[in-house]
Design a protein around this motif. Structure first.
Motif, mmCIF file in Angstrom:
data_model
loop_
_atom_site.group_PDB
_atom_site.id
_atom_site.type_symbol
_atom_site.label_atom_id
_atom_site.label_comp_id
_atom_site.label_asym_id
_atom_site.label_seq_id
_atom_site.Cartn_x
_atom_site.Cartn_y
_atom_site.Cartn_z
ATOM 1 N N ASP A 72 0.870 -1.181 0.000
ATOM 2 C CA ASP A 72 0.000 0.000 0.000
ATOM 3 C C ASP A 72 0.905 1.229 0.000
ATOM 4 O OD1 ASP A 72 -1.907 1.941 0.353
ATOM 5 O OD2 ASP A 72 -2.382 1.392 2.428
ATOM 6 N N VAL A 73 0.920 1.941 -1.104
ATOM 7 C CA VAL A 73 1.835 3.069 -1.289
ATOM 8 C C VAL A 73 1.174 4.373 -0.826
ATOM 9 C CG1 VAL A 73 2.966 4.471 -3.070
ATOM 10 C CG2 VAL A 73 3.124 1.977 -3.151
ATOM 11 N N GLY A 74 1.845 5.082 0.104
ATOM 12 C CA GLY A 74 1.289 6.323 0.655
ATOM 13 C C GLY A 74 0.118 6.014 1.566
ATOM 14 N N THR A 75 0.336 5.095 2.482
ATOM 15 C CA THR A 75 -0.755 4.577 3.317
ATOM 16 C C THR A 75 -1.257 5.588 4.345
ATOM 17 O OG1 THR A 75 -1.413 2.629 4.600
ATOM 18 C CG2 THR A 75 0.744 3.552 5.102
ATOM 19 N N PHE A 79 -4.547 3.463 5.267
ATOM 20 C CA PHE A 79 -5.648 3.166 4.334
ATOM 21 C C PHE A 79 -5.161 3.054 2.896
ATOM 22 C CE2 PHE A 79 -7.358 5.724 7.850
ATOM 23 C CZ PHE A 79 -8.053 4.717 8.469
ATOM 24 N N PRO A 80 -5.542 1.987 2.247
ATOM 25 C CA PRO A 80 -6.440 0.913 2.681
ATOM 26 C C PRO A 80 -5.763 -0.267 3.394
ATOM 27 C CG PRO A 80 -5.931 0.606 0.368
ATOM 28 C CD PRO A 80 -5.215 1.862 0.800
ATOM 29 N N GLY A 81 -4.447 -0.242 3.576
ATOM 30 C CA GLY A 81 -3.705 -1.440 3.983
ATOM 31 C C GLY A 81 -4.147 -2.080 5.284
ATOM 32 N N CYS A 140 -1.449 -1.197 -4.163
ATOM 33 C CA CYS A 140 -2.621 -0.318 -4.158
ATOM 34 C C CYS A 140 -2.245 1.057 -3.628
ATOM 35 C CB CYS A 140 -3.738 -0.912 -3.295
ATOM 36 S SG CYS A 140 -3.284 -1.047 -1.566
ATOM 37 N N SER A 141 -3.139 2.009 -3.851
ATOM 38 C CA SER A 141 -2.899 3.347 -3.339
ATOM 39 C C SER A 141 -4.195 4.135 -3.370
ATOM 40 C CB SER A 141 -1.840 4.047 -4.201
ATOM 41 O OG SER A 141 -1.374 5.202 -3.562
ATOM 42 N N ARG A 142 -4.385 4.972 -2.316
ATOM 43 C CA ARG A 142 -5.565 5.839 -2.266
ATOM 44 C C ARG A 142 -5.124 7.239 -1.889
ATOM 45 N NH1 ARG A 142 -10.642 5.792 2.024
ATOM 46 N NH2 ARG A 142 -9.110 6.788 3.350
ATOM 47 N N ILE A 165 -3.840 -1.422 -8.190
ATOM 48 C CA ILE A 165 -5.217 -1.020 -7.886
ATOM 49 C C ILE A 165 -5.209 0.429 -7.401
ATOM 50 C CG2 ILE A 165 -7.280 -1.572 -6.539
ATOM 51 C CD1 ILE A 165 -5.985 -4.373 -6.062
ATOM 52 N N ALA A 166 -5.918 1.285 -8.125
ATOM 53 C CA ALA A 166 -6.005 2.702 -7.758
ATOM 54 C C ALA A 166 -7.410 2.984 -7.235
ATOM 55 C CB ALA A 166 -5.687 3.575 -8.965
ATOM 56 N N LEU A 167 -7.489 3.431 -5.979
ATOM 57 C CA LEU A 167 -8.780 3.774 -5.375
ATOM 58 C C LEU A 167 -9.022 5.249 -5.653
ATOM 59 C CD1 LEU A 167 -7.742 1.186 -3.847
ATOM 60 C CD2 LEU A 167 -9.088 1.977 -1.903
#
Ligand SMILES: C[S@@+](CC[C@H](N)C(=O)[O-])C[C@H]1O[C@@H](n2cnc3c(N)ncnc32)[C@H](O)[C@@H]1O
Length: 237
Positions: A72-75, A79-81, A140-142, A165-167
């Motif tokens: 999870d990049v830039g959590t 979130f979301p990790g 993923c990342s949000r 996965i991009a939120l």
């Protein structure tokens, strides 16, 4: 959204949470509210908003995925990790977050919730990628950057054949059009796009498959974190 509504919404999406997992979410909420008094973790501090905007929004995109490792990049505050880790404890989750004080919070959550196989990496994605190319089933990342930049930061970490996965929110379609050159350069193919309506607004999740190796000059250097012009915080307001 109440706690009960959250649990019901999860069940309606095939995600069954037991009492112990619900208690982990409650403890996470307590820690978020407590630590947010002394540092800037999130603008969302009402527990009823946390259930929907942070927890439900974090886990719905992962329902039905068969993955064993996730970055999870830039959590930020997790979130979301972290919601993913609570919901599917068998997934090995790695949280990448350059701000050290946020990492201290993440360590406290890990300890309080007894989360195992959860790694917290106090680095920018560009630095982290140096030792973790092609390493994860999914990345993923949000709310970190606009899509074209986000893909440059996340794609190198995914295995060939893995997922990025991009939120995202309602601007996803425009971001996707602007990211077409990045998709080609990074050998990413859009697999699917899901649209969920939460009371807080439309959420769009984009799923990409990494079809070939990322070119060696990715990720590129995007400058100092404090001057980072690309954080998308619209979802937090
Ligand atoms: C707006 S916050 C979003 C946090 C979380 N993903 C969420 O949805 O609540 C953006 C986070 O991305 C981190 N960030 C910004 N640039 C980054 C980079 N190059 N690599 C990794 N993290 C980065 C920031 O430190 C910040 O915690």
């Amino acid at each position: 959204m109440t706690e009960h509504e959250f649990r019901t919404a999860c069940a309606e999406n095939g995600i069954l949470l037991d009492d112990a997992q619900m208690q982990q979410f409650r403890t996470y909420t307590d820690l978020l509210i407590e630590w947010n008094r002394k540092m800037n973790l999130t603008a969302i501090t009402d527990p009823e908003q946390i259930w929907e905007k942070h927890y439900l929004d974090s886990i719905l995109p992962f329902s039905g995925l068969d993955i064993h490792t996730l970055a999870d990049v830039g959590t930020g505050a997790g979130f979301p990790g972290i919601p993913v880790k609570i919901t599917w404890p068998q997934i090995r989750v790695t949280l990448v977050e350059p701000l050290k004080k946020r990492c201290r919070f993440l360590e406290a959550v890990k300890e309080a919730l007894h989360l195992e196989d959860l790694e917290i990496c106090p680095e920018r994605a560009e630095e982290f990628a140096a030792g973790h190319r092609d390493a994860f089933d999914a990345v993923c990342s949000r709310a970190v950057a606009r899509l074209s930049i986000l893909l440059e930061l996340t794609a190198p970490l995914a295995k060939p054949g893995g997922l990025v996965i991009a939120l995202k929110g309602p601007g996803a379609a425009a971001e996707l059009r602007a990211a077409a050159p990045a998709l080609e350069a990074l050998h990413l193919k859009l697999l699917k796009e899901t649209d969920t309506s939460l009371s807080a607004g439309e959420r769009v999740n984009l799923y990409f498959e990494k079809q070939g190796p990322t070119p060696a000059d990715y990720p590129r250097n995007f400058g100092q974190i404090k001057k980072h012009p690309l954080e998308d915080t619209t979802w937090q307001k």
